[in-house]
Design a protein around this motif. Structure first.
Motif, PDB file in Angstrom:
ATOM      1  N   PHE A   1       0.842  -1.191   0.000  1.00 39.65           N
ATOM      2  CA  PHE A   1       0.000   0.000   0.000  1.00 39.65           C
ATOM      3  C   PHE A   1       0.878   1.242   0.000  1.00 39.65           C
ATOM      4  N   SER A   2       0.267   2.365  -0.302  1.00 37.27           N
ATOM      5  CA  SER A   2       1.026   3.608  -0.366  1.00 37.27           C
ATOM      6  C   SER A   2       1.441   4.035   1.040  1.00 37.27           C
ATOM      7  N   GLN A   3       2.430   4.888   1.096  1.00 35.61           N
ATOM      8  CA  GLN A   3       2.894   5.435   2.374  1.00 35.61           C
ATOM      9  C   GLN A   3       2.183   6.743   2.706  1.00 35.61           C
ATOM     10  N   THR A   4       1.132   7.058   1.953  1.00 40.12           N
ATOM     11  CA  THR A   4       0.399   8.294   2.210  1.00 40.12           C
ATOM     12  C   THR A   4      -0.242   8.238   3.590  1.00 40.12           C
TER      13      THR A   4
ATOM     14  N   ARG B   1      -4.297  -3.187   7.113  1.00 39.72           N
ATOM     15  CA  ARG B   1      -3.261  -2.509   6.325  1.00 39.72           C
ATOM     16  C   ARG B   1      -3.895  -1.672   5.217  1.00 39.72           C
TER      17      ARG B   1
ATOM     18  N   ASP C   1      -3.930   2.806   4.635  1.00 35.00           N
ATOM     19  CA  ASP C   1      -3.465   3.526   3.446  1.00 35.00           C
ATOM     20  C   ASP C   1      -4.219   4.852   3.398  1.00 35.00           C
TER      21      ASP C   1
ATOM     22  N   LYS D   1      -4.806   7.025   1.115  1.00 31.90           N
ATOM     23  CA  LYS D   1      -5.705   7.245  -0.018  1.00 31.90           C
ATOM     24  C   LYS D   1      -7.020   6.495   0.184  1.00 31.90           C
TER      25      LYS D   1
ATOM     26  N   LEU E   1      -2.730  -0.382  -7.488  1.00 28.01           N
ATOM     27  CA  LEU E   1      -2.469  -1.462  -6.544  1.00 28.01           C
ATOM     28  C   LEU E   1      -2.227  -2.789  -7.267  1.00 28.01           C
TER      29      LEU E   1
ATOM     30  N   SER F   1      -3.075  -6.558  -2.965  1.00 29.82           N
ATOM     31  CA  SER F   1      -3.531  -5.344  -2.298  1.00 29.82           C
ATOM     32  C   SER F   1      -4.973  -5.025  -2.680  1.00 29.82           C
TER      33      SER F   1
END
Length: 622
Positions: free
Chosen positions: A44-47, A381, A385, A387, A421, A425
């Motif tokens: 997943f993104s680190q946003t 998880r 994320d 987003k 993704l 994910s």
């Protein structure tokens, strides 16, 4: 009424169905292969997640910013975007709209700076065209693709094509082909502008031969390619009468345009000879498709094979035409080649023609998931994320406020969040969304996987007891009802269409009132789950009983029973051919999706009707 309680760091769902049913729901048992794999490789993104206040503050400014951009207000766009530390769907939409404004005004320096900030997967088509004009992108193929388009294009793309025509980047023959296509589609202003770009303006009065040269000939051609002229059953003779004044290429275009018109009007006997005289080099995608459909309607299998074989390669490689060419080859004694095409179509996914091809090969639908459902930790998880969390904040707020506009923005943010993704994910996000009641977006994410398949999300079956009970009462199988609900609303409670259809089964208010009158039921509103399913299943059964065909009833549910009856042939017609020759794009796609959905649900429910070929059956004659 459904309420969703959401917070990042925990996934909880409280679903209140007291207004809909007091019965306890029977869950669908997961059907998962014994050797199904666990999810690995989740990324997943680190946003970071934003506060609810920040997300809702952005939402409050979102529509006013878009409104301000209609007046080319640069400051409104800059102010909104400067408040976005991370990419999100609202920012992407605002930036796209701002870029259109900048492109329209030729503000290329600022355009290029803002264009560079867009994710490549989120660039609007018009901005792709403006990027060619600004020099931000170099994509000659875009110009070549759009010059062949006969339909309406946005301002930026028309401007790009006019510049390409004026500079010689496209030749005059290509220009005139688009001009005549635009004229036949009543896009006269765009046609005139494109002709002006090469210094050959069209006559003021179209449809007459005034002056000399190509522009005058194209004007005369319009006398047989305009919408009213093409409807004439003697249009072939009218086109032939101009053979002394028009080129073979112009005449060939006219035959193709007229063929499409008559095919869409179900005048296949008129359409097929017109297509046979058309200039095949000028047929656009729709015209090729209706050429095949015209031959299909008469089961002229050798013609079907020949037409598909002559199609552009990108069309031949679509599963639709791989399947139908396979049928044509099989019918003309070329079974080996047919098998090869069925194999290709069967591997195209879980669509209508993939199923039809699988069954032609002797196989059957398979709904065993090959991956285990995402665990609570994996779903968590996904929830963390930033987003995805933003989408869920908008979703939860839209449910609490009963705000359908906000629900739409939540859906936009979800599509943005899952765009890049990987498959593990996607499935973790889908499981989280399903648990939280964001059903339509759970299906959206699960539908995007091609290797890892979780059928229990992709073909989820909420409200099972209610749907099964009312389906049984009216004599339809629950799989068909579920196939229709999945297509209509994606199990989104309170769904509304742009024409006013409501609820899970998307009933029009007038239809609902008529059904209520016939069954003696009082109205409790179409957002009530049980009432909506009760009325929808009754209406679906009624249309089926009057038509004698599930396939025609499905078409009738979408487009109206009267239209569905008009699309029949004079003799009994294979259901797949009936579906393929429906003249409305939306209804044609709808029927295929609903019937394929129903086949998957029949397999999941272990119902008898697990063959799409048998389910789609034969449509009775007129």
């Amino acid at each position: 009424m459904q309420k969703i309680l959401w917070r990042v760091g925990a996934i909880t769902a409280a679903v209140a169905l007291a207004a809909c049913s007091t019965q306890k729901e029977t869950p669908v048992e997961p059907v998962t292969s014994s050797d199904a794999s666990s999810l690995t490789g989740i990324q997943f993104s680190q946003t970071p997640a934003e506060s609810t206040g920040k997300v809702m503050g952005d939402y409050q400014q979102y529509q006013p910013t878009l409104d301000a951009l209609k007046s080319d207000n640069d400051n409104a766009a800059m102010s909104f975007l400067n408040q976005q530390p991370h990419d999100n769907a609202m920012a992407e939409r605002v930036r796209n709209q701002w870029l259109k404004s900048l492109g329209k005004r030729g503000q290329w320096s600022r355009f290029n700076a803002e264009y560079a900030k867009l994710d490549k997967g989120g660039i609007d088509q018009e901005n792709q065209c403006y990027a060619q004009l600004s020099g931000a992108d170099k994509n000659p193929q875009l110009v070549q693709d759009l010059i062949k388009d006969h339909g309406k294009l946005p301002l930026g793309c028309n401007t790009m094509l006019q510049n390409a025509a004026a500079s010689g980047a496209v030749n005059q023959n290509q220009v005139w082909q688009r001009v005549r296509g635009l004229l036949s589609n009543n896009q006269t202003t765009d046609a005139r502008n494109l002709a002006n770009a090469i210094g050959q303006p069209l006559p003021a009065s179209l449809g007459t031969y005034s002056g000399s040269g190509a522009a005058a000939q194209e004007s005369l051609l319009y006398s047989v390619t305009n919408a009213n002229a093409r409807k004439d059953s003697n249009i072939g003779s009218r086109i032939a009468a101009l053979s002394g004044s028009l080129t073979a290429e112009q005449l060939g275009f006219a035959y193709g345009a007229a063929g499409e018109t008559h095919a869409k009007s179900q005048n296949f006997g008129v359409a097929l000879p017109l297509f046979q005289q058309a200039d095949k080099a000028q047929l656009d995608t729709e015209q090729w498709e209706w050429y095949v459909r015209s031959a299909l309607r008469f089961s002229r299998w050798q013609d079907v094979n020949n037409i598909i074989a002559a199609m552009p390669a990108n069309m031949q490689n679509k599963e639709d035409w791989q399947y139908w060419r396979g049928r044509a080859l099989s019918a003309t004694g070329q079974g080996g080649q047919a098998q090869d095409l069925y194999q290709k179509a069967s591997k195209s996914g879980r669509n209508f023609y993939a199923l039809m091809a699988t069954e032609a090969l002797g196989g059957k639908v398979n709904t065993q998931s090959n991956v285990k459902r995402a665990s609570e930790a994996e779903q968590l998880r996904a929830a963390q994320d930033g987003k995805i969390a933003r989408a869920m904040t908008l979703f939860q707020s839209s449910v609490s406020a009963d705000d359908r506009t906000m629900r739409g923005v939540a859906q936009q943010q979800w599509r943005f969040a899952v765009r890049n993704l990987n498959e593990p994910s996607l499935l973790a996000a889908a499981a989280m969304a399903q648990k939280s009641g964001f059903n339509e977006m759970a299906i959206y994410a699960a539908d995007r996987t091609n290797t890892l398949i979780d059928y229990n999300i992709r073909y989820m079956a909420p409200f099972r007891d209610i749907t099964t009970r009312y389906s049984a009462q009216v004599g339809i199988d629950p799989a068909w009802a579920y196939g229709l609900i999945r297509q209509e609303s994606r199990f989104m409670i309170g769904a509304r269409s742009h024409v006013g259809a409501s609820g899970l089964m998307q009933l029009m208010p007038a239809t609902a009132r008529e059904v209520e009158r016939k069954i003696g039921s009082s109205s409790v509103g179409l957002d009530d789950i049980e009432h909506n399913i009760k009325l929808g299943t009754w209406y679906l059964a009624d249309v089926r009983n009057s038509s004698g065909s599930e396939t025609m009833a499905t078409a009738g549910y979408n487009a109206g029973p009267g239209r569905a009856r008009q699309w029949r042939a004079n003799t009994p017609l294979e259901g797949a051919i009936y579906a393929e020759t429906i003249p409305f794009n939306e209804t044609r796609d709808y029927v295929k999706r609903v019937m394929a959905n129903a086949t998957y649900y029949a397999s999941l429910f272990n119902e008898p009707k697990q063959s799409l070929t048998q389910r789609i059956g034969t449509v009775p004659a007129k």
